[in-house]
Design a protein around this motif. Structure first.
Motif, PDB file in Angstrom:
ATOM      1  N   GLN A   1       0.512  -3.261  -5.638  1.00  0.00           N
ATOM      2  CA  GLN A   1       0.621  -2.507  -4.390  1.00  0.00           C
ATOM      3  C   GLN A   1       1.745  -3.042  -3.517  1.00  0.00           C
ATOM      4  O   GLN A   1       2.216  -4.162  -3.690  1.00  0.00           O
ATOM      5  CB  GLN A   1      -0.706  -2.473  -3.652  1.00  0.00           C
ATOM      6  CG  GLN A   1      -1.184  -3.809  -3.132  1.00  0.00           C
ATOM      7  CD  GLN A   1      -2.557  -3.685  -2.487  1.00  0.00           C
ATOM      8  OE1 GLN A   1      -3.489  -3.136  -3.085  1.00  0.00           O
ATOM      9  NE2 GLN A   1      -2.698  -4.218  -1.293  1.00  0.00           N
ATOM     10  N   ARG A   2       2.146  -2.215  -2.574  1.00  0.00           N
ATOM     11  CA  ARG A   2       3.333  -2.470  -1.760  1.00  0.00           C
ATOM     12  C   ARG A   2       3.174  -3.699  -0.854  1.00  0.00           C
ATOM     13  O   ARG A   2       4.021  -4.582  -0.818  1.00  0.00           O
ATOM     14  CB  ARG A   2       3.571  -1.212  -0.911  1.00  0.00           C
ATOM     15  CG  ARG A   2       4.750  -1.260   0.002  1.00  0.00           C
ATOM     16  CD  ARG A   2       4.832   0.083   0.759  1.00  0.00           C
ATOM     17  NE  ARG A   2       5.878   0.106   1.747  1.00  0.00           N
ATOM     18  CZ  ARG A   2       7.161   0.422   1.489  1.00  0.00           C
ATOM     19  NH1 ARG A   2       7.526   0.741   0.272  1.00  0.00           N
ATOM     20  NH2 ARG A   2       8.063   0.423   2.440  1.00  0.00           N
ATOM     21  N   TYR A   3       2.071  -3.740  -0.145  1.00  0.00           N
ATOM     22  CA  TYR A   3       1.876  -4.777   0.875  1.00  0.00           C
ATOM     23  C   TYR A   3       1.119  -5.967   0.312  1.00  0.00           C
ATOM     24  O   TYR A   3       0.585  -5.925  -0.787  1.00  0.00           O
ATOM     25  CB  TYR A   3       1.138  -4.191   2.083  1.00  0.00           C
ATOM     26  CG  TYR A   3       1.890  -3.062   2.748  1.00  0.00           C
ATOM     27  CD1 TYR A   3       3.230  -3.224   3.112  1.00  0.00           C
ATOM     28  CD2 TYR A   3       1.284  -1.838   2.984  1.00  0.00           C
ATOM     29  CE1 TYR A   3       3.928  -2.188   3.713  1.00  0.00           C
ATOM     30  CE2 TYR A   3       1.984  -0.797   3.583  1.00  0.00           C
ATOM     31  CZ  TYR A   3       3.317  -0.976   3.944  1.00  0.00           C
ATOM     32  OH  TYR A   3       4.012   0.047   4.522  1.00  0.00           O
TER      33      TYR A   3
ATOM     34  N   PHE B   1      16.515  -5.537  -4.122  1.00  0.00           N
ATOM     35  CA  PHE B   1      16.209  -4.317  -4.877  1.00  0.00           C
ATOM     36  C   PHE B   1      14.869  -3.712  -4.476  1.00  0.00           C
ATOM     37  O   PHE B   1      13.851  -4.403  -4.453  1.00  0.00           O
ATOM     38  CB  PHE B   1      16.209  -4.622  -6.382  1.00  0.00           C
ATOM     39  CG  PHE B   1      17.580  -4.939  -6.906  1.00  0.00           C
ATOM     40  CD1 PHE B   1      18.458  -3.910  -7.216  1.00  0.00           C
ATOM     41  CD2 PHE B   1      18.004  -6.244  -7.050  1.00  0.00           C
ATOM     42  CE1 PHE B   1      19.739  -4.193  -7.673  1.00  0.00           C
ATOM     43  CE2 PHE B   1      19.285  -6.546  -7.513  1.00  0.00           C
ATOM     44  CZ  PHE B   1      20.151  -5.512  -7.822  1.00  0.00           C
ATOM     45  N   HIS B   2      14.898  -2.414  -4.204  1.00  0.00           N
ATOM     46  CA  HIS B   2      13.695  -1.652  -3.840  1.00  0.00           C
ATOM     47  C   HIS B   2      13.653  -0.337  -4.600  1.00  0.00           C
ATOM     48  O   HIS B   2      14.622   0.066  -5.245  1.00  0.00           O
ATOM     49  CB  HIS B   2      13.694  -1.353  -2.338  1.00  0.00           C
ATOM     50  CG  HIS B   2      13.427  -2.568  -1.501  1.00  0.00           C
ATOM     51  ND1 HIS B   2      12.214  -2.807  -0.901  1.00  0.00           N
ATOM     52  CD2 HIS B   2      14.224  -3.618  -1.178  1.00  0.00           C
ATOM     53  CE1 HIS B   2      12.276  -3.962  -0.244  1.00  0.00           C
ATOM     54  NE2 HIS B   2      13.483  -4.469  -0.394  1.00  0.00           N
ATOM     55  N   THR B   3      12.506   0.349  -4.481  1.00  0.00           N
ATOM     56  CA  THR B   3      12.393   1.738  -4.930  1.00  0.00           C
ATOM     57  C   THR B   3      11.780   2.517  -3.768  1.00  0.00           C
ATOM     58  O   THR B   3      11.462   1.936  -2.734  1.00  0.00           O
ATOM     59  CB  THR B   3      11.451   1.885  -6.146  1.00  0.00           C
ATOM     60  OG1 THR B   3      10.098   1.659  -5.711  1.00  0.00           O
ATOM     61  CG2 THR B   3      11.787   0.903  -7.252  1.00  0.00           C
ATOM     62  N   SER B   4      11.579   3.816  -3.957  1.00  0.00           N
ATOM     63  CA  SER B   4      10.854   4.550  -2.925  1.00  0.00           C
ATOM     64  C   SER B   4       9.397   4.105  -2.958  1.00  0.00           C
ATOM     65  O   SER B   4       8.948   3.456  -3.901  1.00  0.00           O
ATOM     66  CB  SER B   4      10.953   6.051  -3.162  1.00  0.00           C
ATOM     67  OG  SER B   4      10.263   6.377  -4.326  1.00  0.00           O
TER      68      SER B   4
ATOM     69  N   ILE C   1       9.737  -7.489  -3.194  1.00  0.00           N
ATOM     70  CA  ILE C   1       9.245  -7.813  -1.843  1.00  0.00           C
ATOM     71  C   ILE C   1       8.108  -6.842  -1.538  1.00  0.00           C
ATOM     72  O   ILE C   1       7.134  -7.197  -0.888  1.00  0.00           O
ATOM     73  CB  ILE C   1      10.393  -7.706  -0.820  1.00  0.00           C
ATOM     74  CG1 ILE C   1      11.319  -8.917  -0.967  1.00  0.00           C
ATOM     75  CG2 ILE C   1       9.841  -7.604   0.597  1.00  0.00           C
ATOM     76  CD1 ILE C   1      12.460  -8.946   0.024  1.00  0.00           C
ATOM     77  N   HIS C   2       8.251  -5.620  -2.024  1.00  0.00           N
ATOM     78  CA  HIS C   2       7.137  -4.672  -2.092  1.00  0.00           C
ATOM     79  C   HIS C   2       6.593  -4.748  -3.517  1.00  0.00           C
ATOM     80  O   HIS C   2       7.324  -4.492  -4.484  1.00  0.00           O
ATOM     81  CB  HIS C   2       7.611  -3.259  -1.741  1.00  0.00           C
ATOM     82  CG  HIS C   2       8.014  -3.132  -0.298  1.00  0.00           C
ATOM     83  ND1 HIS C   2       9.157  -2.504   0.121  1.00  0.00           N
ATOM     84  CD2 HIS C   2       7.389  -3.603   0.827  1.00  0.00           C
ATOM     85  CE1 HIS C   2       9.217  -2.577   1.457  1.00  0.00           C
ATOM     86  NE2 HIS C   2       8.173  -3.244   1.902  1.00  0.00           N
ATOM     87  N   GLY C   3       5.313  -5.102  -3.640  1.00  0.00           N
ATOM     88  CA  GLY C   3       4.773  -5.538  -4.931  1.00  0.00           C
ATOM     89  C   GLY C   3       4.718  -4.491  -6.014  1.00  0.00           C
ATOM     90  O   GLY C   3       4.591  -4.834  -7.195  1.00  0.00           O
ATOM     91  N   ASP C   4       4.826  -3.198  -5.667  1.00  0.00           N
ATOM     92  CA  ASP C   4       4.733  -2.158  -6.700  1.00  0.00           C
ATOM     93  C   ASP C   4       6.103  -1.572  -7.059  1.00  0.00           C
ATOM     94  O   ASP C   4       6.180  -0.588  -7.772  1.00  0.00           O
ATOM     95  CB  ASP C   4       3.771  -1.041  -6.267  1.00  0.00           C
ATOM     96  CG  ASP C   4       4.232  -0.332  -4.998  1.00  0.00           C
ATOM     97  OD1 ASP C   4       5.188  -0.802  -4.356  1.00  0.00           O
ATOM     98  OD2 ASP C   4       3.618   0.698  -4.639  1.00  0.00           O
ATOM     99  N   GLU C   5       7.174  -2.176  -6.576  1.00  0.00           N
ATOM    100  CA  GLU C   5       8.526  -1.650  -6.818  1.00  0.00           C
ATOM    101  C   GLU C   5       9.156  -2.434  -7.969  1.00  0.00           C
ATOM    102  O   GLU C   5       9.682  -3.530  -7.787  1.00  0.00           O
ATOM    103  CB  GLU C   5       9.341  -1.743  -5.528  1.00  0.00           C
ATOM    104  CG  GLU C   5       8.704  -0.896  -4.425  1.00  0.00           C
ATOM    105  CD  GLU C   5       9.462  -0.895  -3.117  1.00  0.00           C
ATOM    106  OE1 GLU C   5       8.994  -0.222  -2.184  1.00  0.00           O
ATOM    107  OE2 GLU C   5      10.505  -1.565  -3.009  1.00  0.00           O
ATOM    108  N   LEU C   6       9.060  -1.856  -9.157  1.00  0.00           N
ATOM    109  CA  LEU C   6       9.278  -2.644 -10.370  1.00  0.00           C
ATOM    110  C   LEU C   6      10.687  -2.548 -10.948  1.00  0.00           C
ATOM    111  O   LEU C   6      11.101  -3.444 -11.692  1.00  0.00           O
ATOM    112  CB  LEU C   6       8.264  -2.227 -11.443  1.00  0.00           C
ATOM    113  CG  LEU C   6       6.787  -2.329 -11.014  1.00  0.00           C
ATOM    114  CD1 LEU C   6       5.893  -1.990 -12.193  1.00  0.00           C
ATOM    115  CD2 LEU C   6       6.458  -3.711 -10.471  1.00  0.00           C
TER     116      LEU C   6
HETATM  117 ZN   LIG Z   1      10.628  -1.526  -0.857  1.00  0.00          ZN
END
Ligand SMILES: [Zn+2]
Length: 342
Positions: A98-100, A142-145, A56-61
């Protein structure tokens, strides 16, 4: 038990079927479709419908790898229920790493459940939510920092809701941060609509971190066992668990001076008075020592080595003496650092 039913989107995925879908949620300036990859595994046997979402945040792999593995892991013959795997929810952000959502700089995870006449992010969120989230009974996001930081492996969940407690516990994370989700997040929208949802925070953006990925795959296994999708599976309880109130038991330690940051801790359990980091000026004439205000766990840590006054250095949560003793035992036996902190 009732008979298994088809999973309906624009088409139907019948019981016993696996379908890999490219589902259009928007289009580019060029008129090309913006599509999300989705795998639906509809079990031969009746049971709940569960979603797993990533990027959902594009850089959180890390979550992208978890969902890829989960989507390839279960056959419909084994499954009592349906698994809906959304591999990449934010394709424009993912492509740009990137995130957004690029250009608009919109946060897809503040746009749920979305509306058909909303801005770009709200329309994408609406397409995802209506089609793939609403038909589900529960889910894991699922996310990361965010970049330049790392986060300890943990679950975020609205623990005042019993139906969410069951899910959060079943995932088998040691640490659960309890609190309401941000407005517009997938977790908040779905949980509010009666679809218990947890967020898993794991490690760093822009990386695959195998130890964390392995643990998250086991977490999904455990959730599927708890809810009967894998009747022969085992629910995986971790050694120690701690539920932390996100509003009261944590604090961000921030830099009071500008300079170069050198982290001094070597594991995430830190004791009152210990040094977390030093901040020095470029001439090495002035050194500021940042110490731990209370014994606790470093849940998030800065990875960018330069700081200005006010920059967050680390995110500290307090833990009680009994939990500290449990964690110290795990550190001694070597179990802790491997599984929780990479
Ligand atoms: Zn996130």
């Amino acid at each position: 038990m009732s008979a298994p039913t088809a999973f309906r989107y624009d088409a139907e995925v019948d019981p016993g079927e696996v379908r890999h879908i490219r589902y259009e949620i928007s289009e580019t300036y060029m008129g090309d479709p913006v599509e999300i990859p989705v795998t639906v595994i509809n079990g031969e046997h009746d049971g709940p419908t569960v979603f797993c979402t990533a990027a959902i945040h594009g850089d959180e792999l890390n979550g992208v790898k978890v969902v890829q593995e989960v989507a390839a892991r279960y056959s419909p013959e084994r499954l009592h229920g349906t698994l809906v795997c959304l591999h990449v929810c934010n394709p424009p952000g993912y492509l740009a790493q990137q995130r957004y959502i690029p250009i608009y700089d919109l946060d897809l995870n503040r746009s749920f459940p979305g509306k058909p006449n909303a801005n770009a992010a709200g329309r994408m969120a609406h397409a995802i939510y209506k089609t793939f989230i609403e038909p589900c009974d529960l889910g894991v996001d699922f996310h990361t920092s965010t970049r330049n930081r790392t986060t300890m492996y943990h679950v975020r969940a609205a623990m005042e809701r019993p139906e969410v407690v069951r899910l959060a516990r079943a995932f088998g994370s040691n640490l659960i941060l309890s609190g309401d989700a941000d407005s517009g997040s997938l977790r908040g929208a779905a949980t509010g609509d009666g679809i218990p949802t947890i967020t898993v925070e794991m490690g760093k953006a822009h990386r695959f971190q195998p130890a964390l990925i392995e643990r998250a795959i086991e977490g999904v296994d455990s959730v599927l066992a708890e809810y009967g999708l894998l009747p022969t599976g085992a629910v995986n309880w971790p050694g120690w668990t701690k539920v932390i109130d996100a509003n009261t038991d944590k604090t961000w330690l921030r830099a009071d001076t500008g300079g170069l940051v050198e982290m001094q801790y070597d594991q995430p359990l830190v004791h009152r008075g210990e040094t977390i980091c030093t901040i020095t000026d470029h001439f090495k004439k002035r050194e500021k020592v940042v110490t731990v205000p209370f014994t606790g766990l470093l849940v998030g840590v800065l990875q960018n080595p330069v700081a200005a006054p006010g920059h967050p250095l680390c995110h500290l949560v307090s833990v009680d003496d009994a939990t500290v003793a449990e964690i110290e035992r795990e550190i001694e036996t070597g179990e802790f650092s491997e599984q929780a902190w990479v």
